[in-house]
Scaffold this motif. Structure first.
Motif, PDB file in Angstrom:
ATOM      1  N   GLU A 239       0.828  -1.209   0.000  1.00  0.00           N
ATOM      2  CA  GLU A 239       0.000   0.000   0.000  1.00  0.00           C
ATOM      3  C   GLU A 239       0.858   1.253   0.000  1.00  0.00           C
ATOM      4  N   SER A 241       1.391   3.576  -2.003  1.00  0.00           N
ATOM      5  CA  SER A 241       0.873   4.852  -2.516  1.00  0.00           C
ATOM      6  C   SER A 241      -0.450   5.255  -1.868  1.00  0.00           C
ATOM      7  N   SER A 242      -0.796   4.607  -0.736  1.00  0.00           N
ATOM      8  CA  SER A 242      -2.084   4.924  -0.116  1.00  0.00           C
ATOM      9  C   SER A 242      -1.969   6.133   0.807  1.00  0.00           C
ATOM     10  N   GLN A 243      -3.139   6.641   1.192  1.00  0.00           N
ATOM     11  CA  GLN A 243      -3.192   7.860   2.000  1.00  0.00           C
ATOM     12  C   GLN A 243      -2.602   7.645   3.394  1.00  0.00           C
ATOM     13  N   TRP A 244      -2.869   6.475   4.003  1.00  0.00           N
ATOM     14  CA  TRP A 244      -2.411   6.287   5.383  1.00  0.00           C
ATOM     15  C   TRP A 244      -0.887   6.244   5.469  1.00  0.00           C
ATOM     16  N   LYS A 246       1.084   7.963   3.504  1.00  0.00           N
ATOM     17  CA  LYS A 246       1.441   9.372   3.373  1.00  0.00           C
ATOM     18  C   LYS A 246       1.358  10.064   4.734  1.00  0.00           C
ATOM     19  N   THR A 247       0.239   9.834   5.419  1.00  0.00           N
ATOM     20  CA  THR A 247       0.040  10.436   6.748  1.00  0.00           C
ATOM     21  C   THR A 247       1.109   9.954   7.724  1.00  0.00           C
ATOM     22  N   GLU A 250       4.316  11.779   7.073  1.00  0.00           N
ATOM     23  CA  GLU A 250       4.245  13.177   7.514  1.00  0.00           C
ATOM     24  C   GLU A 250       4.415  13.272   9.021  1.00  0.00           C
TER      25      GLU A 250
ATOM     26  N   GLN B  49       7.294  10.897  -2.834  1.00  0.00           N
ATOM     27  CA  GLN B  49       6.245  11.876  -2.505  1.00  0.00           C
ATOM     28  C   GLN B  49       6.773  13.309  -2.677  1.00  0.00           C
ATOM     29  N   LYS B  53       5.328  16.271  -5.224  1.00  0.00           N
ATOM     30  CA  LYS B  53       4.835  17.571  -4.734  1.00  0.00           C
ATOM     31  C   LYS B  53       5.326  18.718  -5.621  1.00  0.00           C
TER      32      LYS B  53
END
Lengths: 253, 54
Positions: A239, A241-244, A246-247, A250, B49, B53
Motif C-alpha cells: 500500500e 501509494s495509499s493515503q495512510w 502518506k500520513t 508526515e 512523494q 509535490k
C-alpha cells in the motif's frame, strides 16, 4: 454476515484496517520484546547452567533447548499459516493474507534450525549427521513447503492472486503436519519418541523440563515479534501509494 | 563450575555451541532484515512523494 455479532465483526474490521494494524503492532512490539528477552534469559540459564547433565547423553542433550522448541514452532507456524490461508480464501481478509506471508520465512527459519541442530545432536548420539527416516524426511519436506510458499508468493505479480495461490498451498501442505508428529510412532526410526507430551508423566526431570517449556514460550513470543515486523513491511509494500502511508510519513518527518 | 568447564560442555562443545550460534543468527536475521527493508522502503516512498509535490 448476520451470523457474526456486530461487535465481533466491528473488531475484525478495525484490526483488519492497515493503519490500525500498523499502529497496534508498534504498540505491542516493545512489550513482546521485553517478555521474550526475560523468558529467553531464564530458559538459557536454566537449560545451559542449572539443569543437570544427562546420565546417558552427557551435555550434548542441551541442544534439546533449541532443537525441540524450534521443531514445535515449525509445526505450529505452519498450522497457523493454513488457518490464515483458509480465512483468506473464505473471507478475503487482507490481514490474514499478510500474516500468512509474513510467517513463512520465520517458519522456514525454525524448520532449518530444527534440522541443523538435530543433525548436530545426531552426530555424537547416533553416529551420523543424517538418515532418511520418516521424522527427518517429513521435516525436510516441511522446509520445502515453507520455501515453496515464499517463492510462489514472490513469483506472482498481482499480490491478491499470489496470496490466494499461497493460501491453497498452505492448506494442501498441512497434511504433512500429522505425518511429522506421528512419524516416530508409525515408523521405526532412529529419532527418539516424544519425551514431553507422553501420556501421564513426561519422562524428563523437572529441572530439565522447566527450561524447555520456558524456551518454547519464549519462541512463541519471538514469532509474534518477527511476524509483526514482517507484516508491517508487507503492508507498506502493498500500500505504498495509499493515503495512510502518506500520513504516517508526515507524522514521522 | 568454572567458565572453562562450562564452555567445554562435557566434551560436546563442538556440537552444542554451533547449534546455539546458528539459532541466534537465524532468529536475529528474521527480525533485523524486515526492519532494515522497511526503513529503506519508507525512505523511497518519502522521496517519491517529495518529487510528486514539486
Amino acid at each position: 454476515m448476520s451470523v457474526i455479532p456486530a461487535a465481533v465483526s466491528r473488531f475484525f474490521h478495525r484490526t483488519a484496517s492497515s493503519p490500525h494494524f500498523y499502529a497496534l503492532a508498534d504498540r505491542f512490539i516493545p512489550w513482546l520484546t521485553a517478555i521474550f528477552i526475560l523468558l529467553l534469559a531464564a530458559g538459557l540459564y536454566g537449560g545451559l547452567y542449572l539443569a543437570p547433565t544427562d546420565y546417558q547423553q552427557g551435555d550434548s542433550y542441551r541442544i534439546i533447548y533449541i532443537h525441540v522448541p524450534a521443531a514445535w514452532m515449525s509445526l505450529f507456524i505452519y498450522v497457523l499459516m493454513a488457518i490464515m490461508g483458509a480465512i483468506a480464501l473464505v473471507w478475503h481478509m487482507k490481514m490474514a493474507e499478510v500474516m500468512l506471508v509474513a510467517s513463512a520465512p520465520i517458519g522456514a527459519g525454525f524448520t532449518f534450525i530444527a534440522l541443523v541442530t538435530g543433525s548436530l545432536w545426531g552426530k555424537p548420539m547416533w553416529g551420523t549427521w543424517w538418515v532418511w527416516d520418516a521424522r527427518l524426511t517429513s521435516e525436510l519436506i516441511l522446509l520445502f513447503l515453507y520455501l515453496g510458499v515464499i517463492s510462489l508468493y514472490g513469483a506472482i505479480e498481482d499480490k491478491r492472486a499470489a496470496a490466494r495461490a499461497v493460501s491453497i498451498l498452505a492448506l494442501v501442505g498441512v497434511v504433512n503436519i500429522p505425518i511429522i508428529h506421528y512419524s516416530v510412532q508409525w515408523w521405526n526410526t532412529l529419532h527418539q519418541g516424544p519425551t514431553v507430551s507422553k501420556m501421564g508423566k513426561p519422562s524428563i526431570h523437572v529441572e530439565m523440563l522447566v527450561p524447555l517449556l520456558l524456551m518454547a514460550v519464549a519462541f512463541k513470543f519471538y514469532y509474534l515479534i518477527a511476524a509483526l515486523q514482517a507484516a508491517k513491511l508487507e503492508l507498506l509494500k502493498r500500500e505504498a501509494s495509499s493515503q495512510w502511508v502518506k500520513t504516517l510519513l508526515e507524522k514521522q518527518a | 563450575m568454572s567458565l572453562e568447564s562450562f564452555l567445554y560442555m562435557g566434551g560436546y562443545a563442538v556440537y552444542v555451541w554451533p547449534s546455539y550460534a546458528l539459532t541466534a543468527v537465524v532468529l536475529i536475521a528474521n527480525v533485523i532484515l524486515p526492519v532494515l527493508q522497511r526503513k529503506q522502503l519508507l525512505r523511497q516512498i518519502s522521496l517519491r512523494q517529495k518529487r510528486e509535490k514539486r
